[in-house]
Design a protein around this motif. Structure first.
Motif, PDB file in Angstrom:
ATOM      1  N   ASN A 198      33.495 -48.670 -24.287  1.00 46.59           N
ATOM      2  CA  ASN A 198      33.107 -48.019 -23.042  1.00 46.59           C
ATOM      3  C   ASN A 198      31.669 -48.333 -22.635  1.00 46.59           C
ATOM      4  OD1 ASN A 198      33.367 -46.405 -20.760  1.00 46.59           O
ATOM      5  ND2 ASN A 198      32.683 -44.556 -21.811  1.00 46.59           N
ATOM      6  N   SER A 199      31.196 -49.545 -22.950  1.00 50.14           N
ATOM      7  CA  SER A 199      29.853 -49.924 -22.534  1.00 50.14           C
ATOM      8  C   SER A 199      29.694 -51.439 -22.572  1.00 50.14           C
ATOM      9  CB  SER A 199      28.791 -49.279 -23.432  1.00 50.14           C
ATOM     10  OG  SER A 199      28.873 -49.781 -24.743  1.00 50.14           O
ATOM     11  N   ILE A 200      28.909 -51.950 -21.630  1.00 50.66           N
ATOM     12  CA  ILE A 200      28.571 -53.374 -21.602  1.00 50.66           C
ATOM     13  C   ILE A 200      27.096 -53.509 -21.231  1.00 50.66           C
ATOM     14  CG2 ILE A 200      30.905 -54.166 -21.009  1.00 50.66           C
ATOM     15  CD1 ILE A 200      29.943 -54.473 -18.115  1.00 50.66           C
ATOM     16  N   ASP A 201      26.477 -54.605 -21.653  1.00 43.12           N
ATOM     17  CA  ASP A 201      25.096 -54.895 -21.271  1.00 43.12           C
ATOM     18  C   ASP A 201      24.854 -56.392 -21.459  1.00 43.12           C
ATOM     19  OD1 ASP A 201      23.409 -55.405 -23.933  1.00 43.12           O
ATOM     20  OD2 ASP A 201      24.848 -53.798 -24.347  1.00 43.12           O
ATOM     21  N   PRO A 202      23.802 -56.952 -20.849  1.00 36.30           N
ATOM     22  CA  PRO A 202      23.583 -58.400 -20.904  1.00 36.30           C
ATOM     23  C   PRO A 202      23.301 -58.959 -22.305  1.00 36.30           C
ATOM     24  CG  PRO A 202      22.412 -57.467 -19.043  1.00 36.30           C
ATOM     25  CD  PRO A 202      22.918 -56.312 -19.861  1.00 36.30           C
ATOM     26  N   MET A 203      22.995 -58.084 -23.272  1.00 31.49           N
ATOM     27  CA  MET A 203      22.724 -58.564 -24.631  1.00 31.49           C
ATOM     28  C   MET A 203      23.915 -58.367 -25.565  1.00 31.49           C
ATOM     29  SD  MET A 203      19.718 -59.824 -24.522  1.00 31.49           S
ATOM     30  CE  MET A 203      19.349 -60.000 -26.262  1.00 31.49           C
ATOM     31  N   MET A 204      25.031 -57.908 -25.036  1.00 33.67           N
ATOM     32  CA  MET A 204      26.156 -57.546 -25.887  1.00 33.67           C
ATOM     33  C   MET A 204      26.822 -58.743 -26.573  1.00 33.67           C
ATOM     34  SD  MET A 204      29.158 -56.758 -23.057  1.00 33.67           S
ATOM     35  CE  MET A 204      30.529 -56.823 -24.204  1.00 33.67           C
ATOM     36  N   GLY A 205      26.576 -59.952 -26.088  1.00 35.61           N
ATOM     37  CA  GLY A 205      27.240 -61.108 -26.666  1.00 35.61           C
ATOM     38  C   GLY A 205      26.496 -61.739 -27.821  1.00 35.61           C
ATOM     39  N   TYR A 206      25.249 -61.345 -28.047  1.00 33.08           N
ATOM     40  CA  TYR A 206      24.415 -62.029 -29.042  1.00 33.08           C
ATOM     41  C   TYR A 206      24.951 -61.839 -30.466  1.00 33.08           C
ATOM     42  CZ  TYR A 206      20.303 -63.323 -31.774  1.00 33.08           C
ATOM     43  OH  TYR A 206      19.467 -63.904 -32.690  1.00 33.08           O
ATOM     44  N   ILE A 207      25.053 -60.594 -30.905  1.00 37.50           N
ATOM     45  CA  ILE A 207      25.506 -60.317 -32.274  1.00 37.50           C
ATOM     46  C   ILE A 207      26.978 -60.697 -32.484  1.00 37.50           C
ATOM     47  CG2 ILE A 207      25.844 -58.519 -34.012  1.00 37.50           C
ATOM     48  CD1 ILE A 207      22.940 -59.328 -33.617  1.00 37.50           C
ATOM     49  N   PRO A 208      27.907 -60.290 -31.586  1.00 34.18           N
ATOM     50  CA  PRO A 208      29.287 -60.737 -31.767  1.00 34.18           C
ATOM     51  C   PRO A 208      29.439 -62.250 -31.761  1.00 34.18           C
ATOM     52  CG  PRO A 208      29.203 -58.920 -30.218  1.00 34.18           C
ATOM     53  CD  PRO A 208      27.791 -59.329 -30.471  1.00 34.18           C
ATOM     54  N   GLY A 209      28.595 -62.927 -30.975  1.00 28.34           N
ATOM     55  CA  GLY A 209      28.643 -64.388 -30.964  1.00 28.34           C
ATOM     56  C   GLY A 209      28.285 -64.976 -32.321  1.00 28.34           C
ATOM     57  N   LEU A 210      27.236 -64.427 -32.939  1.00 20.22           N
ATOM     58  CA  LEU A 210      26.842 -64.899 -34.273  1.00 20.22           C
ATOM     59  C   LEU A 210      27.917 -64.580 -35.310  1.00 20.22           C
ATOM     60  CD1 LEU A 210      23.035 -63.997 -34.485  1.00 20.22           C
ATOM     61  CD2 LEU A 210      24.049 -66.266 -34.291  1.00 20.22           C
ATOM     62  N   LYS A 211      28.488 -63.387 -35.227  1.00 18.08           N
ATOM     63  CA  LYS A 211      29.523 -63.002 -36.191  1.00 18.08           C
ATOM     64  C   LYS A 211      30.770 -63.862 -36.029  1.00 18.08           C
ATOM     65  CE  LYS A 211      28.063 -58.202 -36.792  1.00 18.08           C
ATOM     66  NZ  LYS A 211      28.398 -56.784 -36.569  1.00 18.08           N
ATOM     67  N   SER A 212      31.099 -64.212 -34.803  1.00 14.27           N
ATOM     68  CA  SER A 212      32.256 -65.067 -34.571  1.00 14.27           C
ATOM     69  C   SER A 212      32.008 -66.483 -35.086  1.00 14.27           C
ATOM     70  CB  SER A 212      32.590 -65.105 -33.080  1.00 14.27           C
ATOM     71  OG  SER A 212      32.875 -63.811 -32.611  1.00 14.27           O
ATOM     72  N   PHE A 213      30.769 -66.937 -34.954  1.00 13.67           N
ATOM     73  CA  PHE A 213      30.409 -68.230 -35.534  1.00 13.67           C
ATOM     74  C   PHE A 213      30.565 -68.186 -37.050  1.00 13.67           C
ATOM     75  CE2 PHE A 213      26.782 -70.548 -37.534  1.00 13.67           C
ATOM     76  CZ  PHE A 213      27.318 -71.824 -37.422  1.00 13.67           C
ATOM     77  N   ILE A 214      30.116 -67.090 -37.664  1.00 21.78           N
ATOM     78  CA  ILE A 214      30.273 -66.915 -39.109  1.00 21.78           C
ATOM     79  C   ILE A 214      31.754 -66.903 -39.473  1.00 21.78           C
ATOM     80  CG2 ILE A 214      29.920 -65.309 -41.033  1.00 21.78           C
ATOM     81  CD1 ILE A 214      27.305 -64.462 -39.608  1.00 21.78           C
ATOM     82  N   ALA A 215      32.571 -66.253 -38.632  1.00 19.88           N
ATOM     83  CA  ALA A 215      34.019 -66.217 -38.872  1.00 19.88           C
ATOM     84  C   ALA A 215      34.607 -67.617 -38.840  1.00 19.88           C
ATOM     85  CB  ALA A 215      34.697 -65.331 -37.830  1.00 19.88           C
ATOM     86  N   ALA A 216      34.145 -68.433 -37.891  1.00 14.46           N
ATOM     87  CA  ALA A 216      34.641 -69.810 -37.797  1.00 14.46           C
ATOM     88  C   ALA A 216      34.238 -70.620 -39.032  1.00 14.46           C
ATOM     89  CB  ALA A 216      34.092 -70.472 -36.527  1.00 14.46           C
ATOM     90  N   VAL A 217      33.000 -70.426 -39.495  1.00 14.99           N
ATOM     91  CA  VAL A 217      32.541 -71.125 -40.703  1.00 14.99           C
ATOM     92  C   VAL A 217      33.309 -70.632 -41.924  1.00 14.99           C
ATOM     93  CG1 VAL A 217      30.565 -71.506 -42.237  1.00 14.99           C
ATOM     94  CG2 VAL A 217      30.245 -71.560 -39.755  1.00 14.99           C
ATOM     95  N   LEU A 218      33.536 -69.336 -41.988  1.00 16.69           N
ATOM     96  CA  LEU A 218      34.254 -68.747 -43.117  1.00 16.69           C
ATOM     97  C   LEU A 218      35.677 -69.300 -43.221  1.00 16.69           C
ATOM     98  CD1 LEU A 218      34.555 -66.623 -45.393  1.00 16.69           C
ATOM     99  CD2 LEU A 218      35.130 -64.951 -43.628  1.00 16.69           C
TER     100      LEU A 218
END
Length: 292
Positions: free
Chosen positions: A212-232
């Motif tokens: 129930n919330s969005i902001d212009p910085m919301m993609g930074y951390i999930p983006g890094l975690k998704s990159f980690i998921a791809a590497v994993l």
């Protein structure tokens, strides 16, 4: 124990979104060996497109989702054309720095036009909670998991069964040979960016609805975690990205269940370090020797 099992279930829902984003990373890397660090910002922009479509045009969630995916796909193609294509024959470090630059550019453009304040995402789907014994599952969580699995299956069908999917696989193996066989490499790479960006937008909208919330910085951390998921899972391997996304989601929620919620992000980064030390190719990856 009940809390522990509940967090495992929550981890599956969260992991499905990480899996969607990780698929975008792994497809792009598999074809042009580029880590698209702007992928998290496309996820964020997708959620904003959905936000304005629902608020300004009174759209339902699913029509807004489709248009958000289309808009983000177009954005992904434009980014590839303007930022990455001119550097395709440059060094990898040049492309990597460009990707980071595009990420910060998109962040700051969104902050400039929409401010950095958090906005409540419209709750167009009424929340309902279902009880299964001691487990609690909401209809939004089920929607996230079901929609994520549907998109993953659709992606697999596109890659394995369609003409463009065959072109993607050919370009990922050998770009020059694919071009000699008559495959339009530029078109194939653009299609890959469009596909990955559409998946990221879907993830952004689902997370906006869930939290129930969005902001212009919301993609930074999930983006890094998704990159980690791809590497994993094994960067460049589509099933590996999906597995990695679910594993990262489970790790994050189980860390919370154990009482270390303040350190959940740190634990994910520790996992990345361990994977790079122990099995750098990832869960499904294979060690490949390269001639220098």
């Amino acid at each position: 124990m009940e809390v522990f099992i509940q967090q495992i279930v929550n981890g599956l829902f969260l992991g499905s979104v990480y899996a969607l984003m990780a698929l975008g990373y792994t497809m792009v890397y598999g074809i042009i060996k580029l880590i698209n660090f702007a992928h998290g910002e496309i996820y964020m922009i997708g959620s904003f497109i959905g936000y304005f479509l629902i608020n300004q045009f009174n759209m339902g969630f699913f029509p807004a989702l489709v248009l958000s995916m289309v808009g983000s796909a177009i954005l992904g193609v434009v980014i590839e054309f303007l930022a990455y294509r001119p550097l395709r024959n440059s060094t990898r470090i040049a492309a990597l720095i460009t990707a980071i630059g595009v990420s910060y550019l998109l962040q700051n453009i969104m902050i400039y036009f929409f401010s950095s304040t958090t906005r409540p995402f419209p709750q167009v789907i009424k929340l309902q909670v279902f009880k299964f014994g001691f487990l609690s599952v909401s209809n939004i969580q089920l929607l996230i998991l079901g929609l994520s699995l549907f998109l993953m299956i659709a992606l697999n069908i596109i890659v394995q069964k369609t003409k463009m999917g065959k072109a993607m696989r050919a370009v990922s193996v050998d770009t020059d040979a694919a071009q000699l066989m008559g495959i339009d490499v530029n078109r194939t790479i653009s299609f890959t960016f469009a596909l990955g960006s559409a998946l990221a937008a879907a993830g952004g909208m689902m997370i906006g609805l869930y939290y129930n919330s969005i902001d212009p910085m919301m993609g930074y951390i999930p983006g890094l975690k998704s990159f980690i998921a791809a590497v994993l899972g094994g960067i460049g391997i589509i099933p590996g990205a999906a597995i990695g996304g679910f594993v990262i989601g489970l790790i994050e929620t189980l860390t919370t269940a154990l009482g270390f919620s303040d350190f959940k992000d740190a634990v994910v980064y520790i996992v990345l370090i361990l994977i790079l030390l122990i099995r750098p190719a990832g869960i499904l990856g294979k060690h490949v020797k390269e001639k220098v």
